[in-house]
Motif scaffolding. Structure first.
Motif, PDB file in Angstrom:
ATOM      1  N   ASP A 166       0.581  -1.266  -0.350  1.00  0.00           N
ATOM      2  CA  ASP A 166       0.319   0.093  -0.212  1.00  0.00           C
ATOM      3  C   ASP A 166       0.922   1.536  -0.008  1.00  0.00           C
ATOM      4  O   ASP A 166       0.345   2.328  -0.278  1.00  0.00           O
ATOM      5  N   ALA A 167       2.360   0.981  -0.107  1.00  0.00           N
ATOM      6  CA  ALA A 167       3.302   1.967   0.023  1.00  0.00           C
ATOM      7  C   ALA A 167       4.548   2.466  -0.589  1.00  0.00           C
ATOM      8  O   ALA A 167       5.423   1.186  -0.886  1.00  0.00           O
ATOM      9  N   PRO A 168       4.340   2.979  -1.159  1.00  0.00           N
ATOM     10  CA  PRO A 168       6.477   2.631  -2.146  1.00  0.00           C
ATOM     11  C   PRO A 168       6.983   3.155  -1.251  1.00  0.00           C
ATOM     12  O   PRO A 168       7.186   3.198  -0.482  1.00  0.00           O
ATOM     13  N   PRO A 169       8.460   2.404  -1.695  1.00  0.00           N
ATOM     14  CA  PRO A 169       9.167   1.272  -0.749  1.00  0.00           C
ATOM     15  C   PRO A 169       9.950   2.902  -0.439  1.00  0.00           C
ATOM     16  O   PRO A 169      10.503   2.727   1.009  1.00  0.00           O
ATOM     17  N   GLU A 170       9.967   4.281  -1.049  1.00  0.00           N
ATOM     18  CA  GLU A 170      11.087   4.920  -1.016  1.00  0.00           C
ATOM     19  C   GLU A 170       9.974   5.802   0.417  1.00  0.00           C
ATOM     20  O   GLU A 170      10.288   6.633   1.606  1.00  0.00           O
ATOM     21  N   GLU A 171       8.874   5.579   1.071  1.00  0.00           N
ATOM     22  CA  GLU A 171       8.248   6.075   1.816  1.00  0.00           C
ATOM     23  C   GLU A 171       8.025   4.923   3.171  1.00  0.00           C
ATOM     24  O   GLU A 171       7.785   6.041   4.079  1.00  0.00           O
ATOM     25  N   HIS A 172       8.984   4.498   3.418  1.00  0.00           N
ATOM     26  CA  HIS A 172       9.304   3.669   4.387  1.00  0.00           C
ATOM     27  C   HIS A 172      10.577   4.473   5.496  1.00  0.00           C
ATOM     28  O   HIS A 172      11.555   4.877   4.843  1.00  0.00           O
ATOM     29  N   PRO A 173      10.421   5.164   6.679  1.00  0.00           N
ATOM     30  CA  PRO A 173      11.079   5.673   7.328  1.00  0.00           C
ATOM     31  C   PRO A 173      12.795   4.911   6.712  1.00  0.00           C
ATOM     32  O   PRO A 173      13.717   5.904   6.851  1.00  0.00           O
ATOM     33  N   HIS A 174      12.431   3.998   7.475  1.00  0.00           N
ATOM     34  CA  HIS A 174      14.663   3.793   6.896  1.00  0.00           C
ATOM     35  C   HIS A 174      15.086   4.307   5.305  1.00  0.00           C
ATOM     36  O   HIS A 174      16.478   4.487   5.234  1.00  0.00           O
ATOM     37  N   LEU A 175      14.508   3.302   4.813  1.00  0.00           N
ATOM     38  CA  LEU A 175      14.457   3.886   3.290  1.00  0.00           C
ATOM     39  C   LEU A 175      13.847   5.217   3.166  1.00  0.00           C
ATOM     40  O   LEU A 175      15.569   6.472   2.527  1.00  0.00           O
ATOM     41  N   ALA A 176      13.611   6.295   3.055  1.00  0.00           N
ATOM     42  CA  ALA A 176      13.790   7.715   3.407  1.00  0.00           C
ATOM     43  C   ALA A 176      15.217   8.013   3.973  1.00  0.00           C
ATOM     44  O   ALA A 176      15.450   9.615   3.166  1.00  0.00           O
ATOM     45  N   ALA A 177      15.520   8.118   4.832  1.00  0.00           N
ATOM     46  CA  ALA A 177      16.378   7.986   5.212  1.00  0.00           C
ATOM     47  C   ALA A 177      17.997   7.815   4.844  1.00  0.00           C
ATOM     48  O   ALA A 177      18.776   8.964   4.628  1.00  0.00           O
ATOM     49  N   TRP A 178      17.940   6.624   4.180  1.00  0.00           N
ATOM     50  CA  TRP A 178      19.043   6.732   2.895  1.00  0.00           C
ATOM     51  C   TRP A 178      18.682   7.515   1.453  1.00  0.00           C
ATOM     52  O   TRP A 178      20.110   7.926   1.824  1.00  0.00           O
ATOM     53  N   ARG A 179      17.700   7.912   1.492  1.00  0.00           N
ATOM     54  CA  ARG A 179      18.052   8.837   0.419  1.00  0.00           C
ATOM     55  C   ARG A 179      17.882  10.392   0.895  1.00  0.00           C
ATOM     56  O   ARG A 179      19.405  10.810  -0.098  1.00  0.00           O
ATOM     57  N   GLU A 180      17.858  10.292   2.421  1.00  0.00           N
ATOM     58  CA  GLU A 180      18.688  11.684   2.635  1.00  0.00           C
ATOM     59  C   GLU A 180      19.758  11.587   2.696  1.00  0.00           C
ATOM     60  O   GLU A 180      20.452  12.570   2.357  1.00  0.00           O
ATOM     61  N   ALA A 181      20.615  10.833   3.167  1.00  0.00           N
ATOM     62  CA  ALA A 181      21.748   9.800   3.847  1.00  0.00           C
ATOM     63  C   ALA A 181      22.796  10.502   1.919  1.00  0.00           C
ATOM     64  O   ALA A 181      23.588  11.554   1.685  1.00  0.00           O
ATOM     65  N   PHE A 182      21.908  10.425   0.442  1.00  0.00           N
ATOM     66  CA  PHE A 182      22.534  10.046  -0.276  1.00  0.00           C
ATOM     67  C   PHE A 182      22.740  11.742  -1.146  1.00  0.00           C
ATOM     68  O   PHE A 182      23.209  11.868  -1.351  1.00  0.00           O
TER      69      PHE A 182
END
Length: 239
Positions: free
Chosen positions: A64-80
């Motif tokens: 029901d939600a795309p992977p990039e909305e998962h808190p841990h994956l969103a944090a990794w996007r920010e780190a990148f």
């Protein structure tokens, strides 16, 4: 303590995170797992079972939600983004794998399949390096721009150099993994003959220490199941 365990612990004790990386993401932790006596080979029934379970877990978690909305994956996007990478083009490794889960995760070899399954099931970047091709201790640094990264281009061996400031894992011979956990070099990647390996589990703030420990436990259990008699050592690296 056996000689093999002592050697593995010596390697882990020498691993470091450069202060420049810690300044970028003070919440970063790496759980390092070193192993000796692994049983390499093609994908088999055991690795297939682990991958199938990880695929089903990902389908349920991200229905029901795309992977990039998962808190841990969103944090990794920010780190990148913090070191200049564009996560829409070069995704954190866990996100890239999870996006493939609905159609089926890749079947590579039994050791790679094991760590990919744990990465997907626990939603964290996880990579493996062949210690027989490793030079010195693992170090997480911001690239100076002159470190060699061995890869392939157009099917041929090639050497690249990372932009200054990119976060990379490296050893004494060069970069072993670009953009924190995006792409591994060809020199140290796991193969069908790997028997000694280093596994790196990457965590940022949204992942608790207990969740990171659970992922590490899942990895060690899977390694011991698929390689009975393997010797393992681990270390939580924070600074």
């Amino acid at each position: 303590m056996s000689a093999a365990t002592a050697d593995l612990k010596s390697l882990l004790d020498a691993a470091v995170i450069d202060p420049a990386v810690h300044a970028l993401r003070p919440d970063y932790r790496a759980l390092l797992v070193a192993a000796e006596g692994l049983r390499p080979g093609p994908s088999d029934a055991a690795s297939e079972r682990l991958l199938a379970a990880a695929e089903e877990s990902a389908r349920r978690r991200f229905a029901d939600a795309p992977p990039e909305e998962h808190p841990h994956l969103a944090a990794w996007r920010e780190a990148f983004r913090a070191f200049g990478a564009k996560p829409q083009r070069t995704r954190p490794s866990a996100e890239a794998l999870i996006r493939r889960a609905p159609a089926g995760l890749p079947r590579v070899d039994r050791l790679t399949d094991v760590y990919n399954a744990v990465s997907v099931a626990h939603v964290l970047p996880l990579g493996g390096e062949d210690l027989d091709h490793y030079a010195g201790a693992p170090r997480l640094v911001r690239a100076g721009g002159d470190e060699p990264f061995e890869t392939t281009a157009g099917g041929e061996a090639a050497v690249e150099h990372c932009p200054p400031g990119e976060v990379v894992w490296r050893d004494d011979a060069g970069v072993t993994c670009r953009r924190w956990n995006w792409r591994q070099c060809t020199r140290t990647r796991l193969t069908g003959t790997t028997t000694r390996a280093l596994f790196i589990l990457d965590a940022l703030g949204p992942m608790s220490d207990a969740e990171l420990d659970a992922a590490g436990h899942a990895l060690t259990e899977a390694l011991l199941e698929t390689s009975p008699g393997a010797v393992l050592a681990s270390r939580l690296l924070t600074t």
